[in-house]
Scaffold this active site. Structure first.
Site, PDB file in Angstrom:
ATOM      1  N   LYS A  13      -4.284 -35.311 -15.504  1.00  0.00           N
ATOM      2  CA  LYS A  13      -5.656 -34.868 -15.136  1.00  0.00           C
ATOM      3  C   LYS A  13      -6.044 -34.166 -16.533  1.00  0.00           C
ATOM      4  O   LYS A  13      -7.239 -34.655 -16.940  1.00  0.00           O
ATOM      5  CB  LYS A  13      -5.666 -34.031 -14.017  1.00  0.00           C
ATOM      6  CG  LYS A  13      -4.864 -32.915 -14.089  1.00  0.00           C
ATOM      7  CD  LYS A  13      -4.824 -32.297 -12.709  1.00  0.00           C
ATOM      8  CE  LYS A  13      -4.217 -30.750 -12.732  1.00  0.00           C
ATOM      9  NZ  LYS A  13      -2.889 -30.711 -13.338  1.00  0.00           N
ATOM     10  N   ARG A  88      -6.228 -24.067  -7.312  1.00  0.00           N
ATOM     11  CA  ARG A  88      -4.826 -24.458  -6.987  1.00  0.00           C
ATOM     12  C   ARG A  88      -4.429 -23.845  -5.454  1.00  0.00           C
ATOM     13  O   ARG A  88      -3.310 -24.590  -5.120  1.00  0.00           O
ATOM     14  CB  ARG A  88      -3.784 -23.971  -7.862  1.00  0.00           C
ATOM     15  CG  ARG A  88      -3.408 -25.056  -8.964  1.00  0.00           C
ATOM     16  CD  ARG A  88      -2.428 -24.450 -10.026  1.00  0.00           C
ATOM     17  NE  ARG A  88      -1.514 -24.929 -10.556  1.00  0.00           N
ATOM     18  CZ  ARG A  88      -1.787 -25.420 -12.013  1.00  0.00           C
ATOM     19  NH1 ARG A  88      -2.964 -25.526 -12.701  1.00  0.00           N
ATOM     20  NH2 ARG A  88      -0.848 -26.244 -12.680  1.00  0.00           N
ATOM     21  N   ARG A 127       7.056 -34.832 -22.555  1.00  0.00           N
ATOM     22  CA  ARG A 127       5.793 -34.342 -22.965  1.00  0.00           C
ATOM     23  C   ARG A 127       5.714 -33.485 -24.291  1.00  0.00           C
ATOM     24  O   ARG A 127       6.741 -32.742 -24.529  1.00  0.00           O
ATOM     25  CB  ARG A 127       5.246 -33.477 -21.966  1.00  0.00           C
ATOM     26  CG  ARG A 127       3.796 -33.272 -22.020  1.00  0.00           C
ATOM     27  CD  ARG A 127       2.927 -32.750 -21.057  1.00  0.00           C
ATOM     28  NE  ARG A 127       3.031 -31.633 -20.414  1.00  0.00           N
ATOM     29  CZ  ARG A 127       2.505 -31.183 -19.277  1.00  0.00           C
ATOM     30  NH1 ARG A 127       1.420 -31.798 -18.841  1.00  0.00           N
ATOM     31  NH2 ARG A 127       2.728 -30.052 -18.734  1.00  0.00           N
ATOM     32  N   ARG A 161       6.275 -27.756 -24.150  1.00  0.00           N
ATOM     33  CA  ARG A 161       6.103 -26.629 -23.437  1.00  0.00           C
ATOM     34  C   ARG A 161       7.210 -25.964 -22.705  1.00  0.00           C
ATOM     35  O   ARG A 161       8.098 -26.610 -22.359  1.00  0.00           O
ATOM     36  CB  ARG A 161       5.080 -27.073 -22.378  1.00  0.00           C
ATOM     37  CG  ARG A 161       3.667 -26.905 -22.666  1.00  0.00           C
ATOM     38  CD  ARG A 161       2.644 -27.570 -21.641  1.00  0.00           C
ATOM     39  NE  ARG A 161       2.759 -26.824 -20.459  1.00  0.00           N
ATOM     40  CZ  ARG A 161       1.911 -26.941 -19.333  1.00  0.00           C
ATOM     41  NH1 ARG A 161       0.986 -27.745 -19.761  1.00  0.00           N
ATOM     42  NH2 ARG A 161       2.027 -26.510 -18.369  1.00  0.00           N
ATOM     43  N   ARG A 172       7.759 -25.904 -10.619  1.00  0.00           N
ATOM     44  CA  ARG A 172       6.280 -26.019 -10.661  1.00  0.00           C
ATOM     45  C   ARG A 172       5.978 -27.196  -9.611  1.00  0.00           C
ATOM     46  O   ARG A 172       4.883 -26.982  -8.987  1.00  0.00           O
ATOM     47  CB  ARG A 172       5.925 -26.384 -12.156  1.00  0.00           C
ATOM     48  CG  ARG A 172       5.893 -25.283 -13.077  1.00  0.00           C
ATOM     49  CD  ARG A 172       5.693 -25.755 -14.327  1.00  0.00           C
ATOM     50  NE  ARG A 172       4.667 -26.424 -14.488  1.00  0.00           N
ATOM     51  CZ  ARG A 172       4.568 -27.247 -15.774  1.00  0.00           C
ATOM     52  NH1 ARG A 172       5.469 -27.731 -16.431  1.00  0.00           N
ATOM     53  NH2 ARG A 172       3.215 -27.861 -16.047  1.00  0.00           N
TER      54      ARG A 172
HETATM   55  P1  AMP Z   1      -0.860 -26.393 -16.138  1.00  0.00           P
HETATM   56  O1  AMP Z   1      -1.134 -26.312 -17.527  1.00  0.00           O
HETATM   57  O2  AMP Z   1      -2.394 -26.661 -15.336  1.00  0.00           O
HETATM   58  O3  AMP Z   1       0.331 -27.083 -15.660  1.00  0.00           O
HETATM   59  O4  AMP Z   1      -0.464 -24.621 -15.839  1.00  0.00           O
HETATM   60  C1  AMP Z   1       0.494 -23.965 -16.465  1.00  0.00           C
HETATM   61  C2  AMP Z   1       0.721 -22.848 -15.519  1.00  0.00           C
HETATM   62  O5  AMP Z   1      -0.423 -21.826 -15.739  1.00  0.00           O
HETATM   63  C3  AMP Z   1       1.033 -23.076 -14.024  1.00  0.00           C
HETATM   64  O6  AMP Z   1       2.452 -23.247 -13.674  1.00  0.00           O
HETATM   65  C4  AMP Z   1       0.681 -21.511 -13.499  1.00  0.00           C
HETATM   66  O7  AMP Z   1       1.644 -20.688 -13.775  1.00  0.00           O
HETATM   67  C5  AMP Z   1      -0.349 -21.233 -14.272  1.00  0.00           C
HETATM   68  N1  AMP Z   1      -1.727 -21.708 -13.669  1.00  0.00           N
HETATM   69  C6  AMP Z   1      -2.779 -22.494 -14.107  1.00  0.00           C
HETATM   70  N2  AMP Z   1      -3.746 -22.766 -13.648  1.00  0.00           N
HETATM   71  C7  AMP Z   1      -3.234 -21.737 -12.445  1.00  0.00           C
HETATM   72  C8  AMP Z   1      -4.150 -21.495 -11.187  1.00  0.00           C
HETATM   73  N3  AMP Z   1      -5.507 -22.082 -10.907  1.00  0.00           N
HETATM   74  N4  AMP Z   1      -3.556 -20.803 -10.478  1.00  0.00           N
HETATM   75  C9  AMP Z   1      -2.447 -19.850 -10.825  1.00  0.00           C
HETATM   76  N5  AMP Z   1      -1.736 -20.263 -11.692  1.00  0.00           N
HETATM   77  C10 AMP Z   1      -2.293 -21.301 -12.613  1.00  0.00           C
END
Ligand code: AMP
Length: 215
Positions: A13, A88, A127, A161, A172
């Site tokens: 996304k 989320r 990645r 990452r 995750r």
């Molecule tokens: P992402 O890059 O979207 O995979 O986010 C990386 C990490 O950031 C996630 O595993 C969560 O720990 C945190 N995170 C990002 N967006 C949210 C959200 N909307 N609510 C809670 N944690 C978030």
């Protein structure tokens, strides 16, 4: 014009949103990128988020809602935005609804990216992310044009990452699975949900995404 791109980690996304923001001229708001920037900058938000992110857990709703609420007030969001990684959870979706009602910016569509778990694990394990602009590449399937260099911003700052390590990835994906159905149901009930097959070539997925946004 507010679109929500919803999907598990590694579903693409963020990559799609980067192209979409150029086409629609509205910004991509990636909560994951915002948190990573906060950690990098050593802010209070970054300190709060670091432990949760490192373990693959969600950052508390209250922190996330406050972050998005502030970001949505910025002038570049006047014509809308692409939400990538938020909401989320159902409490986040409810808080967003209130914020957008106040701003008189309805959600146009929520597009849910569907990818098999096996494919997600393979995407995340290979990645590489540009630490300067957030663009994603893959060691095997989406190498940058020039080795080690970002195609988008030209920086030589491509990194793995921390939370793409196999042991964190499992948590995750499980965390996402736990919340997914409820968030999808929340938006299905409002007639806003569209699901797309997010496997395949970038352009194929992009055209499915554009199709779903027009539904
Ligand atoms: P992402 O890059 O979207 O995979 O986010 C990386 C990490 O950031 C996630 O595993 C969560 O720990 C945190 N995170 C990002 N967006 C949210 C959200 N909307 N609510 C809670 N944690 C978030």
């Amino acid at each position: 014009m507010v679109y929500i791109l919803f999907g598990p980690p590694g579903s693409g996304k963020g990559t799609q949103a980067k192209t979409l923001q150029e086409e629609l001229k509205i910004p991509q708001l990636s909560t994951g990128d915002m948190l990573r920037e906060a950690i990098e900058a050593g802010t209070e938000l970054g300190m709060k988020a670091k432990g949760f992110m490192g373990a693959g857990d969600l950052v508390p709703n209250k922190v996330m809602v406050g972050l998005i609420e502030e970001r949505l007030k910025e002038s570049d969001c006047a014509n809308g935005c692409l939400l990538d990684g938020f909401p989320r959870t159902v409490p986040q979706a409810e808080a967003l609804e209130t914020m957008l009602a106040v701003a008189d910016k309805p959600i146009s569509k929520v597009v849910s990216f569907q990818v098999d778990e096996e494919e997600l694990v393979s995407r995340l394990s290979g990645r590489m992310v540009c630490a300067s602009c957030g663009a994603s590449f893959h060691e095997q399937t989406r190498q940058p044009r020039e080795a080690g260099k970002c195609d988008y911003c030209g920086s030589s700052n491509l990194k793995k990452r921390e939370d793409d390590k196999p042991e964190v990835v499992q948590n995750r994906l499980q965390t996402f699975a736990k919340e997914t159905t409820q968030v999808e149901e929340f938006y299905r009930g409002k007639g806003l949900l569209a699901q797309i097959n997010a496997m395949g070539e970038f352009n194929e997925v992009y055209s499915r995404l554009r199709g779903a946004m027009r539904q």
